[in-house]
Scaffold this active site. Sequence first.
Site, PDB file in Angstrom:
ATOM      1  N   GLU B  49     -24.367  23.136 -17.407  1.00 63.40           N
ATOM      2  CA  GLU B  49     -24.226  23.452 -15.803  1.00 63.40           C
ATOM      3  C   GLU B  49     -24.717  24.822 -15.887  1.00 63.40           C
ATOM      4  OE1 GLU B  49     -20.370  21.247 -13.993  1.00 63.40           O
ATOM      5  OE2 GLU B  49     -20.528  23.543 -13.778  1.00 63.40           O
ATOM      6  N   ASP B  60     -16.940  31.768  -5.766  1.00 69.01           N
ATOM      7  CA  ASP B  60     -16.879  32.125  -7.036  1.00 69.01           C
ATOM      8  C   ASP B  60     -15.776  33.258  -7.058  1.00 69.01           C
ATOM      9  OD1 ASP B  60     -18.223  30.319  -8.737  1.00 69.01           O
ATOM     10  OD2 ASP B  60     -19.705  30.817  -7.734  1.00 69.01           O
TER      11      ASP B  60
END
Lengths: 402, 274
Positions: B49, B60
């Site tokens: 990823e 995040d």
Amino acid sequence: MARNSYRTGPDEKGHFGIYGGRYISETLMPAVIELEEEYRKALKDPSFLAELDELNRQYIGRPSPLYYAERLTNHLGGAKIYLKREELNHTGAHKINHAIGQVLLAKRMGKNKIIAETGAGQHGVATATVAALFGMECTVFMGAVDIERQKPNVFRMKLLGAEVKSVTSGSSTLKDAMNDALRHWVSNVHDTFYIIGTAAGPHPYPMMVRDFQSIIGRETKEQLMAQEGRLPDTLVACIGGGSNAIGLFYPFLDDASVKMVAVEASGHGLDTDKSAASIASGRPGVLHGFRSYLLQYDDGQIVEAHSISAGLDYPGIGPEHAWLHEEGRVTYASATDDDALEAFQLCCRTEGIIPALESSHAIAEAMKLAPTLPKDHIMVINLSGRGDKDIFTVAQALGEEI
Amino acid sequence: MSRLNACFTALKADNKAAFVAYTQAGDPSLEVSSAIIQGMPAVGVDIIELGMPFTDPAADGPAIDCAAQRAIAAGATMKQTLGIVTEFRKNNDTTPIVLMGYFNPVHDYGCKAFAKDAAAAGVDGLIIVDLPPEEDEELRSPANAAGIDVIRLATPTSDDARLPTIVSGASGFVCYVAVAGTTGGKSATADNIGAAVRRIKKHTALPVAVGFGIRTPEQAAAVAARADGAVVGTAIVDVIAAGVDENGTLKAGLAEEVLDFTRKLADGVKAGTE
């Protein structure tokens, strides 16, 4: 081509044309869907509307006056200028209008923790205020840079029992405060209500904030009808995210004779990289849950906005404004830091009103427009907030020590 | 058969779970980032990823936020990210690569142009964290046409009423975000993860990989025993961050250090299905 109505948006997915929508992480999707359902139910619930109305009158002090600014009018020598006195609301700005509405929804949904982001601190103070009023726990995210330039509001929030979290990521201003508020929300969504401070964010926020703020325009219409027996010719409001502007404009959108001007903050100037004018200098993109005009670099990276007024220091604009811009229904102008400072001082001296630096951008545009217009032209400026919070920033800009 | 499909099919035949490793493209520099990515398959990474740096990664936590800011400061761009994939594909035509990030950089690139260029570079899937099913048509349609899967996210807030929307139009695999929160936060219990995976599988035949809160080989093993894949991001990014000093100088041998740590996680995943 003109539309039959500019008041039908958003569509069922929260879009105004191609703008708006819901661009948020999957964790938050059920929460915003539930919020929309609850909001729509609340609008049909007489007890919700009655409580909102009562608080608007008895707690905020509405209706706010529509005041004929005779000395400012004479000084500019053209259009007849009225000020919609939102700065006289409890907490000193229009932000309380949507904070009250949203906290009532939080109560209705059984959420007893409130979070908010704030730039100038006006929305933070408004949120801390309503959280205190309803005995809820309140956390306000504020950029470290803004905490420094808006100290009085930081202390107000603390007095009101809110925790102010200093945000140091990114440019440490409003956009970063919104990032951190979203980060907190995604971790605490089960018991936390996010009171967004402008007509932006994921659907239903732009619609909901607009609806709560539209009381500004509805009152203006009624008051001017009583005082002048007619509609205004021009409405002027400053614009960052766009809550005070959409609040004033929305009830007039289908009155074709009424011109509307929203004034973005162009900081050091549109041709510099120190601006916050998303419509003038940005292009469509997606941030903080919605699609609209954004200040961005080539690769879709977000530009750190700049404005002397912390409340306009945001690299985006509410999605309904992006649509109204493309439809040509509202004109988007801009005023620099210097223009705003000059307008700030003019308003102080001619009217004995210290306006917020945000609202001073609207006055700056009126200073350009009013002298070119005839004396029977009625102009309403939304005086969205008071400037007491800004005196340190203004003193510094003028080279004075206080 | 797509690389993602081939990867999950082969692992399933061996009764194994996929180890999915995340790193931000261009963090801390193009050279080190490329070396890490190119070295991943050899240390046991099944699926890569690759984060696409964005200035405002609101989903995040601090570690991946800082990684994005480091990468952008070091000159990362969308074209550079695709270039890293092109380079990788010169020596590897089997390990699937999933690009993960936020919609604005993709939107600004242009969804159609991005789908075309990503496919040409050798990208297999996309995870766009702020593009829920209701909004992803404009990217999903050109991406699917170019042979790229759009991977959907399920979360602890995805109830049985929500899951059908999530899996409708999904391909590649479903990524279960095990914790309601940002990356690098708390960890879910193994029991909760197992129950969630079983619940999602009632709605889809796609493989289910699990991420968020997996920091150690032991946690990776526990997840691998209960899902089709285990995703580790922040723990790897933390090793990169520790190799960059205050002045931005990179520690010698940083890529090897990151890969050594990654190998331990991979071993954990393998142990979990033995």
